[in-house]
Design a protein around this motif. Structure first.
Motif, PDB file in Angstrom:
ATOM      1  N   LEU A   1       0.969  -1.138  -0.120  1.00  0.00           N
ATOM      2  CA  LEU A   1       0.166   0.004  -0.051  1.00  0.00           C
ATOM      3  C   LEU A   1       0.842   1.303  -0.070  1.00  0.00           C
ATOM      4  O   LEU A   1       0.559   2.299  -0.762  1.00  0.00           O
ATOM      5  CB  LEU A   1      -0.852  -0.082   1.386  1.00  0.00           C
ATOM      6  CG  LEU A   1      -1.739   1.559   1.461  1.00  0.00           C
ATOM      7  CD1 LEU A   1      -2.533   1.460   0.438  1.00  0.00           C
ATOM      8  CD2 LEU A   1      -2.275   1.089   2.810  1.00  0.00           C
ATOM      9  N   HIS A   2       1.983   1.050   0.885  1.00  0.00           N
ATOM     10  CA  HIS A   2       2.712   2.359   1.018  1.00  0.00           C
ATOM     11  C   HIS A   2       3.564   2.700  -0.503  1.00  0.00           C
ATOM     12  O   HIS A   2       3.622   3.966  -1.047  1.00  0.00           O
ATOM     13  CB  HIS A   2       3.790   2.163   1.928  1.00  0.00           C
ATOM     14  CG  HIS A   2       3.206   2.353   3.309  1.00  0.00           C
ATOM     15  ND1 HIS A   2       3.928   1.850   4.491  1.00  0.00           N
ATOM     16  CD2 HIS A   2       2.102   2.682   3.773  1.00  0.00           C
ATOM     17  CE1 HIS A   2       3.465   1.860   5.590  1.00  0.00           C
ATOM     18  NE2 HIS A   2       2.052   2.451   5.161  1.00  0.00           N
ATOM     19  N   LEU A   3       3.928   1.765  -1.210  1.00  0.00           N
ATOM     20  CA  LEU A   3       4.513   1.720  -2.547  1.00  0.00           C
ATOM     21  C   LEU A   3       3.722   2.315  -3.441  1.00  0.00           C
ATOM     22  O   LEU A   3       4.090   3.285  -4.168  1.00  0.00           O
ATOM     23  CB  LEU A   3       5.242   0.498  -2.829  1.00  0.00           C
ATOM     24  CG  LEU A   3       5.918   0.349  -4.286  1.00  0.00           C
ATOM     25  CD1 LEU A   3       6.851   1.227  -4.159  1.00  0.00           C
ATOM     26  CD2 LEU A   3       6.057  -0.929  -4.548  1.00  0.00           C
ATOM     27  N   VAL A   4       2.496   1.824  -3.496  1.00  0.00           N
ATOM     28  CA  VAL A   4       1.454   2.628  -4.491  1.00  0.00           C
ATOM     29  C   VAL A   4       1.150   3.862  -4.137  1.00  0.00           C
ATOM     30  O   VAL A   4       1.271   4.836  -4.997  1.00  0.00           O
ATOM     31  CB  VAL A   4       0.432   1.690  -4.618  1.00  0.00           C
ATOM     32  CG1 VAL A   4      -0.997   2.175  -5.535  1.00  0.00           C
ATOM     33  CG2 VAL A   4       0.468   0.108  -5.091  1.00  0.00           C
ATOM     34  N   ARG A   5       0.901   4.122  -2.810  1.00  0.00           N
ATOM     35  CA  ARG A   5       0.734   5.737  -2.884  1.00  0.00           C
ATOM     36  C   ARG A   5       1.956   6.567  -3.053  1.00  0.00           C
ATOM     37  O   ARG A   5       1.866   7.602  -3.548  1.00  0.00           O
ATOM     38  CB  ARG A   5       0.466   5.705  -1.030  1.00  0.00           C
ATOM     39  CG  ARG A   5      -1.069   5.334  -0.618  1.00  0.00           C
ATOM     40  CD  ARG A   5      -1.140   5.159   0.651  1.00  0.00           C
ATOM     41  NE  ARG A   5      -2.488   5.937   1.094  1.00  0.00           N
ATOM     42  CZ  ARG A   5      -2.889   6.111   2.575  1.00  0.00           C
ATOM     43  NH1 ARG A   5      -1.997   5.826   3.552  1.00  0.00           N
ATOM     44  NH2 ARG A   5      -4.023   6.687   2.832  1.00  0.00           N
ATOM     45  N   ARG A   6       3.213   5.979  -2.559  1.00  0.00           N
ATOM     46  CA  ARG A   6       4.402   6.606  -2.937  1.00  0.00           C
ATOM     47  C   ARG A   6       4.253   7.107  -4.280  1.00  0.00           C
ATOM     48  O   ARG A   6       4.590   8.219  -4.855  1.00  0.00           O
ATOM     49  CB  ARG A   6       5.556   6.179  -2.409  1.00  0.00           C
ATOM     50  CG  ARG A   6       5.777   6.424  -1.004  1.00  0.00           C
ATOM     51  CD  ARG A   6       7.438   6.051  -0.540  1.00  0.00           C
ATOM     52  NE  ARG A   6       7.675   4.711  -1.010  1.00  0.00           N
ATOM     53  CZ  ARG A   6       7.758   3.494  -0.389  1.00  0.00           C
ATOM     54  NH1 ARG A   6       7.094   3.758   0.859  1.00  0.00           N
ATOM     55  NH2 ARG A   6       8.230   2.428  -0.745  1.00  0.00           N
ATOM     56  N   LEU A   7       4.075   6.139  -5.231  1.00  0.00           N
ATOM     57  CA  LEU A   7       4.063   6.365  -6.690  1.00  0.00           C
ATOM     58  C   LEU A   7       3.235   7.391  -7.111  1.00  0.00           C
ATOM     59  O   LEU A   7       3.395   8.297  -8.129  1.00  0.00           O
ATOM     60  CB  LEU A   7       3.898   4.791  -7.380  1.00  0.00           C
ATOM     61  CG  LEU A   7       5.206   3.923  -7.327  1.00  0.00           C
ATOM     62  CD1 LEU A   7       4.550   2.450  -7.710  1.00  0.00           C
ATOM     63  CD2 LEU A   7       6.288   4.517  -8.039  1.00  0.00           C
ATOM     64  N   LEU A   8       1.912   7.299  -6.565  1.00  0.00           N
ATOM     65  CA  LEU A   8       0.750   8.191  -6.822  1.00  0.00           C
ATOM     66  C   LEU A   8       1.171   9.669  -6.737  1.00  0.00           C
ATOM     67  O   LEU A   8       0.946  10.426  -7.414  1.00  0.00           O
ATOM     68  CB  LEU A   8      -0.457   7.793  -6.384  1.00  0.00           C
ATOM     69  CG  LEU A   8      -1.242   6.366  -6.743  1.00  0.00           C
ATOM     70  CD1 LEU A   8      -2.212   6.087  -5.838  1.00  0.00           C
ATOM     71  CD2 LEU A   8      -1.935   6.802  -8.066  1.00  0.00           C
ATOM     72  N   VAL A   9       1.630   9.719  -5.445  1.00  0.00           N
ATOM     73  CA  VAL A   9       1.984  11.380  -5.075  1.00  0.00           C
ATOM     74  C   VAL A   9       3.180  11.800  -5.585  1.00  0.00           C
ATOM     75  O   VAL A   9       3.465  12.937  -5.650  1.00  0.00           O
ATOM     76  CB  VAL A   9       2.140  11.542  -3.470  1.00  0.00           C
ATOM     77  CG1 VAL A   9       0.909  11.029  -2.702  1.00  0.00           C
ATOM     78  CG2 VAL A   9       3.320  10.528  -3.112  1.00  0.00           C
ATOM     79  N   SER A  10       4.068  10.930  -6.240  1.00  0.00           N
ATOM     80  CA  SER A  10       5.103  11.212  -6.889  1.00  0.00           C
ATOM     81  C   SER A  10       5.184  11.501  -8.349  1.00  0.00           C
ATOM     82  O   SER A  10       6.041  11.633  -9.103  1.00  0.00           O
ATOM     83  CB  SER A  10       6.402  10.505  -6.530  1.00  0.00           C
ATOM     84  OG  SER A  10       6.220   8.995  -7.148  1.00  0.00           O
ATOM     85  N   GLY A  11       4.015  11.469  -8.916  1.00  0.00           N
ATOM     86  CA  GLY A  11       3.770  11.583 -10.381  1.00  0.00           C
ATOM     87  C   GLY A  11       4.059  10.162 -11.166  1.00  0.00           C
ATOM     88  O   GLY A  11       3.814  10.496 -12.326  1.00  0.00           O
ATOM     89  N   GLU A  12       4.236   9.153 -10.594  1.00  0.00           N
ATOM     90  CA  GLU A  12       4.296   7.945 -11.256  1.00  0.00           C
ATOM     91  C   GLU A  12       3.183   7.180 -11.335  1.00  0.00           C
ATOM     92  O   GLU A  12       3.048   5.994 -10.978  1.00  0.00           O
ATOM     93  CB  GLU A  12       5.343   7.043 -10.366  1.00  0.00           C
ATOM     94  CG  GLU A  12       6.914   7.780 -10.626  1.00  0.00           C
ATOM     95  CD  GLU A  12       7.497   7.625 -11.826  1.00  0.00           C
ATOM     96  OE1 GLU A  12       6.978   6.954 -12.755  1.00  0.00           O
ATOM     97  OE2 GLU A  12       8.434   8.462 -11.958  1.00  0.00           O
ATOM     98  N   GLY A  13       1.896   7.752 -11.599  1.00  0.00           N
ATOM     99  CA  GLY A  13       0.626   7.096 -11.768  1.00  0.00           C
ATOM    100  C   GLY A  13       0.642   5.733 -12.587  1.00  0.00           C
ATOM    101  O   GLY A  13      -0.144   5.073 -12.175  1.00  0.00           O
ATOM    102  N   ARG A  14       1.197   5.940 -13.849  1.00  0.00           N
ATOM    103  CA  ARG A  14       1.009   4.629 -14.472  1.00  0.00           C
ATOM    104  C   ARG A  14       1.970   3.686 -14.043  1.00  0.00           C
ATOM    105  O   ARG A  14       1.385   2.379 -14.099  1.00  0.00           O
ATOM    106  CB  ARG A  14       1.590   5.253 -15.902  1.00  0.00           C
ATOM    107  CG  ARG A  14       0.713   6.164 -16.777  1.00  0.00           C
ATOM    108  CD  ARG A  14       0.981   6.335 -18.134  1.00  0.00           C
ATOM    109  NE  ARG A  14       0.188   7.176 -18.578  1.00  0.00           N
ATOM    110  CZ  ARG A  14       0.284   7.451 -20.178  1.00  0.00           C
ATOM    111  NH1 ARG A  14       1.125   6.977 -20.766  1.00  0.00           N
ATOM    112  NH2 ARG A  14      -0.796   8.620 -20.582  1.00  0.00           N
ATOM    113  N   THR A  15       2.859   3.744 -13.348  1.00  0.00           N
ATOM    114  CA  THR A  15       3.667   2.590 -12.601  1.00  0.00           C
ATOM    115  C   THR A  15       2.768   2.354 -11.542  1.00  0.00           C
ATOM    116  O   THR A  15       2.701   1.088 -11.262  1.00  0.00           O
ATOM    117  CB  THR A  15       5.129   3.289 -12.313  1.00  0.00           C
ATOM    118  OG1 THR A  15       5.608   3.524 -13.078  1.00  0.00           O
ATOM    119  CG2 THR A  15       5.666   2.147 -11.632  1.00  0.00           C
TER     120      THR A  15
END
Length: 402
Positions: A301-315
């Protein structure tokens, strides 16, 4: 030619190197490689890198590569056919993959500029690397900021993946988090042990425990991956406790956790017993006073949230396997589940057919009529997925009519 590639080629030519004469150098024999692997801090985070990338590497015909700050290839793992192709260009452990040895490439160039990047096909300086693509991200010591190495995904050009750069960035971030945890463990033990005990137990101090991985984003049973035990199934209530602690990194008191789980009528004694059994079953996952996840526990969950807030939405979309504890009615978990689901859906709805199809493959997206309609609107007429999408649309509409 992209500027980052042009700059690298300029460095090559400035060194007097020529593409038809440069050959990668072997800098470590088998004994030397074993010795470096034994002492490198990258060895401690190799399980994190494997956990993040190894499955993808094998499934997508990629290879996972880890090199140290000197550009020495230490570990190369992944799809066997791709490993065989890598051997044909000397892309093997013990070789130097610095720019001055292997030309412009993601590993050497990432080390040269201390930045993540991708290199495709003819952007490579050496002709024999033109059939390849690679994505690499540097890994730093979180305490000193010193560059300690690079993590890389590589493969034949036909297997190039649009999310590979985001994936190696995420893997590097996880590795740095693990290094930070290990440094904190060592510092804490130094503080807790007197000089005699520290001297006596030096080996223990120098070897922090392997990280624990918590997988809560799934339509199947949530699991905790424990070193030496592998995946262990969690009961629904155990998973809810761990999810709440993941959502509250600073911790929860017995009373707060009780309220989250059972409401105002809950009994703290029940919560204490639940935590006691959880800690007995899965040692090293939960700390107390207050209740919190132990340092270094990795949560999907933390990994997906970090990707979302860092602009790596597609990842984030590519790495999102399903909702947070689907079926849980704990209010805080429902809010977090909806929040992540909506954020991932927004990424898909703003993307192209591939992103929309990824969303439709996730359990939450199965019945999303608007996403199906948008996919049909954006997919090419000859897209082989269109018949499936039309069937999905019909099934959703029929279910609504019933």
């Amino acid at each position: 030619m992209r500027s980052v590639v042009a700059d690298s080629w300029s460095r090559m030519l400035g060194e007097g190197l020529e593409p038809d004469k440069l050959e990668p150098r072997r800098v470590l024999d088998d004994d030397g490689l074993a010795a470096i692997r034994e002492t490198s801090p990258l060895g401690a985070v190799l399980p994190d890198l494997r956990g993040c990338l190894a499955g993808l590497a094998d499934d997508a015909e990629h290879i996972l590569v880890v090199a140290d700050a000197a550009g020495r290839l230490l570990w190369i793992e992944g799809h066997e056919r791709v490993l065989e192709q890598a051997r044909s260009i000397d892309f093997v452990p013990g070789m130097s993959w610095l720019e001055t040895s292997a030309g412009t490439n993601a590993i050497g160039t990432a080390l040269a500029i201390d930045h993540a990047l991708q290199i495709f096909s003819a952007e490579h300086f050496l002709i024999e690397q033109h059939p390849w693509w690679c994505s690499a991200a540097p890994i730093h010591d979180p305490t000193s900021g010193e560059l300690v190495g690079v993590v890389d995904l590589s493969g034949p050009q036909r297997t190039a993946h649009p999310h590979s750069l985001g994936l190696v960035r995420a893997a590097a971030a996880m590795a740095e988090q693990s290094l930070r945890h290990r440094a904190e463990v060592v510092a804490a033990r130094h503080e807790a042990l007197d000089e005699h005990r520290y001297t006596h137990h030096r080996a223990v101090v120098a070897t922090p425990p392997e990280p624990v991985r918590l997988r809560l984003l799934t339509s199947h049973e949530p699991v905790v991956d424990l070193p030496g035990r592998g995946p262990c199934r969690l009961s629904s209530r155990q998973a809810e406790v761990l999810a709440l602690l993941a959502l509250h990194p600073s911790g929860l008191t017995t009373e707060q956790l009780t309220t989250h789980l059972y409401g105002n009528a809950g009994n703290p004694v029940t919560t204490r017993a639940l935590i006691s059994r959880l800690r007995e079953a899965f040692a090293g996952v939960v700390d107390t006073r207050p209740y919190r996840l132990a340092a270094g526990v990795s949560v999907d969950l933390h990994l997906v949230r970090r990707l979302l807030v860092s602009g790596e939405g597609r990842t984030a979309l590519a790495m999102y396997p399903g909702p947070l504890l689907e079926g849980s009615e704990v209010p805080a978990i429902r809010v977090a589940r909806d929040e992540v689901d909506l954020a991932v859906r927004a990424v898909a709805m703003s993307g192209g057919p591939d992103e929309l199809w990824q969303w439709l493959d996730i359990p939450t997206g199965h019945g999303d009529l608007a996403a199906v309609e948008r996919f049909l609107d954006r997919a090419a007429h000859a897209d082989p997925r269109r018949p499936l999408a039309r069937a999905r649309r019909a099934a959703i509409q029929e279910a609504w009519d019933d």
